[in-house]
Design an enzyme around this catalytic site. Structure first.
Site, short mmCIF file in Angstrom:
data_model
loop_
_atom_site.label_atom_id
_atom_site.label_comp_id
_atom_site.label_asym_id
_atom_site.label_seq_id
_atom_site.Cartn_x
_atom_site.Cartn_y
_atom_site.Cartn_z
N ASP A 1 0.86 -1.18 0.00
CA ASP A 1 0.00 0.00 0.00
C ASP A 1 0.90 1.23 0.00
O ASP A 1 2.11 1.14 0.22
CB ASP A 1 -0.89 0.00 1.25
CG ASP A 1 -1.78 1.24 1.33
OD1 ASP A 1 -2.39 1.58 0.30
OD2 ASP A 1 -1.83 1.88 2.38
N SER A 2 0.28 2.39 -0.19
CA SER A 2 1.03 3.64 -0.14
C SER A 2 1.49 3.95 1.28
O SER A 2 2.34 4.82 1.47
CB SER A 2 0.15 4.78 -0.66
OG SER A 2 -1.07 4.80 0.06
N CYS B 1 -3.85 -1.13 -1.95
CA CYS B 1 -4.18 0.27 -2.19
C CYS B 1 -5.20 0.38 -3.33
O CYS B 1 -4.97 -0.16 -4.43
CB CYS B 1 -2.89 0.99 -2.56
SG CYS B 1 -3.07 2.71 -3.00
N ASN B 2 -6.29 1.09 -3.09
CA ASN B 2 -7.30 1.27 -4.14
C ASN B 2 -6.72 2.03 -5.33
O ASN B 2 -6.98 1.70 -6.48
CB ASN B 2 -8.50 2.05 -3.60
CG ASN B 2 -9.42 1.19 -2.76
OD1 ASN B 2 -10.44 0.72 -3.21
ND2 ASN B 2 -9.04 0.96 -1.51
N GLU C 1 -5.26 9.57 9.47
CA GLU C 1 -3.87 9.45 9.93
C GLU C 1 -3.64 10.28 11.19
O GLU C 1 -2.77 9.98 12.01
CB GLU C 1 -2.91 9.85 8.82
CG GLU C 1 -3.09 8.91 7.65
CD GLU C 1 -1.83 8.56 6.89
OE1 GLU C 1 -0.80 9.20 7.11
OE2 GLU C 1 -1.91 7.63 6.07
N CYS D 1 -11.27 3.29 -0.45
CA CYS D 1 -9.93 3.75 -0.09
C CYS D 1 -9.56 3.02 1.20
O CYS D 1 -10.42 2.81 2.07
CB CYS D 1 -9.94 5.26 0.13
SG CYS D 1 -8.41 5.90 0.83
N HIS E 1 -8.18 3.74 3.88
CA HIS E 1 -8.38 4.38 5.18
C HIS E 1 -9.85 4.43 5.62
O HIS E 1 -10.14 4.58 6.79
CB HIS E 1 -7.87 5.83 5.15
CG HIS E 1 -6.37 5.94 5.09
ND1 HIS E 1 -5.63 5.40 4.07
CD2 HIS E 1 -5.49 6.53 5.93
CE1 HIS E 1 -4.35 5.68 4.28
NE2 HIS E 1 -4.24 6.35 5.40
N1 DGL Z 1 -4.00 3.81 -0.01
C1 DGL Z 1 -4.67 4.84 -0.77
C2 DGL Z 1 -5.91 4.24 -1.45
O1 DGL Z 1 -6.48 3.25 -1.02
C3 DGL Z 1 -5.06 6.01 0.11
C4 DGL Z 1 -3.90 6.85 0.58
C5 DGL Z 1 -3.15 7.52 -0.55
O2 DGL Z 1 -3.66 8.46 -1.19
O3 DGL Z 1 -2.04 7.07 -0.82
O4 DGL Z 1 -6.33 4.77 -2.44
#
Ligand code: DGL
Length: 279
Positions: free
Chosen positions: A18-19, A81-82, A160, A192, A194
């Site tokens: 993930d990011s 990550c989406n 966060e 997403c 989060h």
């Molecule tokens: N992990 C990202 C997503 O699911 C959200 C956080 C980001 O913008 O990196 O899209």
């Protein structure tokens, strides 16, 4: 020989990336649903957020992370990550000889199956919503469904910050969700990583008539089916005393560890920082 290879493959870990910290909501579902599986998690904490970046950049990042995960001998990869699922999965899938899945197909499938009035809302980052990927996959299942997308860029920093039930978050959420609710949606995809952490707040605002779809949950089940199909599902319990989960980040390992320990059903002992640009 073939049997030996198969045994080794079954015990190999699953790579999840993930990011940053958000993908831990997906790792959490994999831990719950597939307790025999080992996981190598990578959070790209140095380059987060992905949600406002271009497809080219996300593709480059995803390729680097996959190269790193392969050094850990992973048997399959989950793009938690989406945004990376929307922008990079199609491309990297063609380049790989091990199974890989993202989170979008599973979420789209559940939403398409659950909507009664054929009005589905999707919330996500700017890049995920603008990619149109949820819309495309849902309407491929049922062209009569109308998909209403809404980018909610302020949700990631609020989560966060730990402001899950804060009045500020509630005000922001009401403002983002109102236009989807005005359309009369009966299903809402938390598109997403989060957003599942805001589930109870979003649920209160959306009300009992809107079903919330968490792609993380369905992804874990889809992963199980994928591993079984490839004959690499681990049916043996993990040996005791052996660290089953490994965590890597590209920056700020301590901050990641604190966040992870607040959401995982398990306490992380170590998080290693690596230089992802080397891959
Ligand atoms: N992990 C990202 C997503 O699911 C959200 C956080 C980001 O913008 O990196 O899209």
């Amino acid at each position: 020989m073939a049997e030996q290879t198969e045994r080794r493959d079954c015990a190999a870990p699953i790579g999840v990336f993930d990011s940053g910290v958000g993908g831990l909501t997906v790792a959490r579902e994999i831990m719950r649903n597939l307790p025999n599986e080992r996981i190598v998690y990578f959070g790209d904490t140095a380059r987060v957020p992905y949600g406002s970046k271009s497809r080219e950049t996300i593709l480059r990042y995803s390729r680097q992370i996959i190269r790193f995960l392969r050094t850990e001998q992973v048997k399959a990869i989950v793009i938690a990550c989406n945004t990376a699922s929307a922008l990079a999965l199609d491309e990297v899938e063609k380049e790989l000889d091990i199974p890989i899945i993202g989170v979008i197909k599973s979420g789209a499938h559940v939403a398409a199956a659950s909507t009664v009035n054929k009005k589905v809302g999707v919330i996500g980052t700017e890049s995920t919503i603008h990619s149109g990927m949820y819309d495309q996959l849902i309407r491929a299942e049922d062209p009569k469904i109308t998909v209403y997308g809404k980018a909610c860029p302020l949700f990631v920093p609020l989560v966060e910050e730990g402001w899950l039930k804060d009045p500020v978050t509630e005000t922001v959420a009401r403002r983002y969700l109102q236009e989807l609710l005005d359309e009369g949606i009966d299903s809402l995809i938390l598109g997403c990583t989060h957003y599942p952490l805001l589930r109870s707040l979003i649920g209160e605002i959306a009300g009992p008539d809107v079903r919330l779809v968490n792609p993380a949950y369905e992804t874990a089940r889809e992963l199980e089916r994928l591993l079984a199909k490839h004959g690499i599902l681990n049916t043996q319990a993990k040996p005791p005393g052996n660290e089953p989960y490994k965590f890597y980040v590209s920056d700020a390992a301590d901050k990641f560890k604190r966040f992870a320990n607040s959401i995982l059903p398990y306490d992380i002992e170590t998080t290693q920082k690596i230089n992802i640009e080397e891959y």
